[in-house]
Motif scaffolding. Structure first.
Motif, short mmCIF file in Angstrom:
data_model
loop_
_atom_site.label_atom_id
_atom_site.label_comp_id
_atom_site.label_asym_id
_atom_site.label_seq_id
_atom_site.Cartn_x
_atom_site.Cartn_y
_atom_site.Cartn_z
N LEU A 319 0.88 -1.63 0.06
CA LEU A 319 -0.05 -0.62 0.42
C LEU A 319 0.91 0.85 -0.30
CD1 LEU A 319 -2.44 -1.48 2.76
CD2 LEU A 319 -2.78 -1.28 -0.30
N PRO A 320 0.88 2.14 -0.70
CA PRO A 320 1.43 3.18 -0.90
C PRO A 320 0.78 4.47 -0.11
CG PRO A 320 -0.81 3.57 -2.90
CD PRO A 320 -0.38 2.25 -1.70
N ASP A 321 2.27 5.80 0.30
CA ASP A 321 1.87 6.51 1.00
C ASP A 321 1.29 7.26 -0.34
OD1 ASP A 321 4.15 7.40 -0.64
OD2 ASP A 321 5.39 7.21 1.39
N ARG A 322 1.26 9.25 0.03
CA ARG A 322 0.94 10.04 -0.30
C ARG A 322 1.84 10.66 -1.40
NH1 ARG A 322 -3.85 12.89 -0.39
NH2 ARG A 322 -5.03 12.34 1.43
N GLU A 323 3.07 10.32 -1.42
CA GLU A 323 4.75 10.66 -2.33
C GLU A 323 4.13 10.07 -3.56
OE1 GLU A 323 9.77 10.44 -1.88
OE2 GLU A 323 8.17 10.33 -0.44
N GLY A 324 4.06 8.42 -3.21
CA GLY A 324 4.50 6.88 -4.13
C GLY A 324 3.44 7.35 -4.83
N VAL A 325 2.30 7.86 -4.68
CA VAL A 325 0.59 8.34 -5.63
C VAL A 325 1.12 8.62 -6.80
CG1 VAL A 325 -1.23 8.68 -5.48
CG2 VAL A 325 -0.87 7.53 -3.79
N GLU A 326 1.34 10.34 -5.89
CA GLU A 326 1.89 10.94 -6.81
C GLU A 326 2.87 10.60 -7.94
OE1 GLU A 326 1.88 15.07 -7.98
OE2 GLU A 326 0.44 14.53 -6.59
N GLU A 327 3.78 10.28 -7.40
CA GLU A 327 5.03 9.11 -8.77
C GLU A 327 4.19 8.51 -9.95
OE1 GLU A 327 7.63 6.31 -6.21
OE2 GLU A 327 8.79 8.70 -5.68
N VAL A 328 2.90 8.12 -9.08
CA VAL A 328 2.25 8.01 -10.38
C VAL A 328 1.53 8.40 -11.00
CG1 VAL A 328 0.41 5.91 -10.91
CG2 VAL A 328 1.75 5.69 -9.17
N LEU A 329 1.10 9.33 -10.31
CA LEU A 329 0.19 10.88 -11.43
C LEU A 329 1.59 11.72 -12.05
CD1 LEU A 329 -2.07 11.67 -8.41
CD2 LEU A 329 -2.51 10.94 -10.13
N THR A 330 2.36 11.96 -11.28
CA THR A 330 3.36 12.66 -11.77
C THR A 330 3.57 11.83 -13.68
OG1 THR A 330 4.54 14.06 -10.01
CG2 THR A 330 5.45 14.12 -11.53
N SER A 331 4.13 10.66 -13.31
CA SER A 331 4.30 9.70 -14.45
C SER A 331 3.84 9.96 -15.57
CB SER A 331 5.26 8.57 -14.28
OG SER A 331 5.72 7.47 -15.31
N ALA A 332 2.09 9.86 -15.29
CA ALA A 332 1.50 9.59 -15.79
C ALA A 332 1.54 11.22 -16.55
CB ALA A 332 0.44 9.47 -15.16
N SER A 333 1.20 12.20 -15.91
CA SER A 333 1.07 13.40 -16.63
C SER A 333 2.26 13.88 -17.98
CB SER A 333 1.17 14.87 -15.86
OG SER A 333 1.48 15.97 -16.17
N GLU A 334 3.43 13.52 -16.94
CA GLU A 334 4.39 13.96 -18.10
C GLU A 334 4.48 12.97 -19.57
OE1 GLU A 334 7.87 13.16 -15.54
OE2 GLU A 334 8.03 14.73 -14.91
N SER A 335 4.10 11.44 -19.34
CA SER A 335 4.23 11.11 -20.21
C SER A 335 2.52 11.25 -21.76
CB SER A 335 3.80 9.10 -20.13
OG SER A 335 2.68 9.43 -19.73
N LYS A 336 1.99 12.00 -20.58
CA LYS A 336 1.26 12.65 -21.76
C LYS A 336 1.62 14.48 -22.41
CE LYS A 336 -2.74 9.59 -20.82
NZ LYS A 336 -3.23 9.46 -19.76
N SER A 337 2.53 14.76 -22.05
CA SER A 337 2.77 15.50 -21.95
C SER A 337 2.12 17.12 -20.89
CB SER A 337 3.35 15.96 -23.57
OG SER A 337 3.68 15.67 -24.39
#
Length: 340
Positions: A319-337
């Motif tokens: 189970l992730p903490d908020r930092e781990g969740v933010e990494e997923v969100l940031t990675s998705a944002s960057e991959s979609k420019s």
């Protein structure tokens, strides 16, 4: 008695034995002991997301129960409603995986501690201080925990709590599908927010050609919001015009057009183990909605929590903490420019 927590989670805590490799239970020789149970996963996921809830559960007075009690405490959960049953054992669940990471369960759960929860354990004064109560379907499957869970949902609704529910269908624990549908249907009379799969909704008698259509059929009953998880295909959410997550969409003349709907295609992550992903999604949903986010933001956040939870083995331990969740969100944002 008042409490600083504004969420209560209730249900089973058990031991998951995870296999050393994929394959049927008969061919796996080694297992790794991990703490588990869907409500326990939700409670700990909320704690990891900085929304530590109260947790009502019951474990046996045995080595497994003592291990689970210690684990819950280590994650920062209050011992207030963590009960120890001196006359019952702790439930064991053996998990098996196929090559894609999907899992099946074999339970050792006859008259175990988590089936022996008693009605009215959580008093009305506590419920009146809470914003949210979450329960699941496994507790409804047998023993006094069935009546205790329905009693909790009914009194929580009376006290003005938002009540959420996850059917968490485990056919091995029910005598037949009809009993599952009937008992869960009783609980749904008090539920505001339902999280389920399409398969579970069909087991409950809801129909429709698409996940969103099935979810909209649920809105004809008591739940005003339905989240349908679809594994690697993402999730969809629908909410009635009465749901408190923001105004429904409007037509060209300014009139309400019907239920709000949000869709998310999921996140591209390297899946190691899907155990607990649905529970992580539930925790993400509760955390986001109690933080005041709308339906679309909540669906995105919950999907990110679930995706992150699949990238490591185990349920609680992944189970992730908020930092781990933010990494997923940031990675998705960057991959979609930056268009996420």
């Amino acid at each position: 008695m008042s409490t600083d927590a504004d969420v209560l989670v209730a249900g089973e805590t058990l031991i998951d034995f995870l296999p050393e490799r994929p394959g049927p239970l008969s061919s796996v020789e080694g297992f790794d002991r991990r703490p588990g149970g869907a409500p326990a996963n939700v409670a700990i996921a909320l704690a990891r997301l900085e929304r530590t809830p109260l947790f009502w559960t019951r474990v046996g007075d045995d080595p497994f129960g003592r291990f689970l009690h210690e684990t819950l405490t280590d994650y920062g959960l209050s011992e207030r409603y963590v009960e120890t049953d001196s006359e019952a054992k702790t439930t064991l669940a053996f998990v098996t995986h196929d090559e894609t990471g999907d899992r099946t369960f074999t339970f050792y759960r006859e008259d175990t501690a988590d089936t022996r929860m008693q009605p009215e354990t959580v008093d009305d004064e506590t419920l009146s201080s809470l914003e949210w109560v979450h329960t699941g379907g496994v507790a409804l499957s047998s023993g006094s925990s069935r009546a205790a869970t329905i009693d909790l949902c009914e009194r929580a609704a009376t006290q003005g709590c938002t009540v959420s529910f996850d059917p968490n269908a485990r056919p091995e624990l029910w005598p037949d599908e009809e009993t599952f549908a009937r008992v869960v249907g009783e609980a749904l009379e008090y539920v505001d927010v339902l999280k389920a799969t399409v398969e579970e909704l069909r087991m409950l008698g809801f129909g429709g050609e698409t996940p969103a259509a099935v979810a909209r059929e649920v809105l004809a009953g008591n739940p005003h919001t339905v989240f349908v998880t679809r594994g690697s295909e993402g999730a969809v959410a629908v909410a009635s015009v009465d749901a408190p997550w923001g105004p429904p969409p409007e037509g060209g003349d300014g009139t309400e057009t019907g239920p709000r709907q949000a869709d998310h295609s999921g996140f591209d992550v390297e899946v190691v183990d899907t155990t607990g992903a649905g529970d992580a999604f539930v925790a993400g949903t509760i955390a986001a909605l109690t933080d005041g986010h709308g339906l679309e933001e909540t669906l995105t956040f919950a999907s990110a929590v679930a995706a992150r939870a699949t990238t490591a083995a185990g349920a609680m331990t992944a189970l992730p903490d908020r930092e781990g969740v933010e990494e997923v969100l940031t990675s998705a944002s960057e991959s979609k420019s930056g268009t996420f």
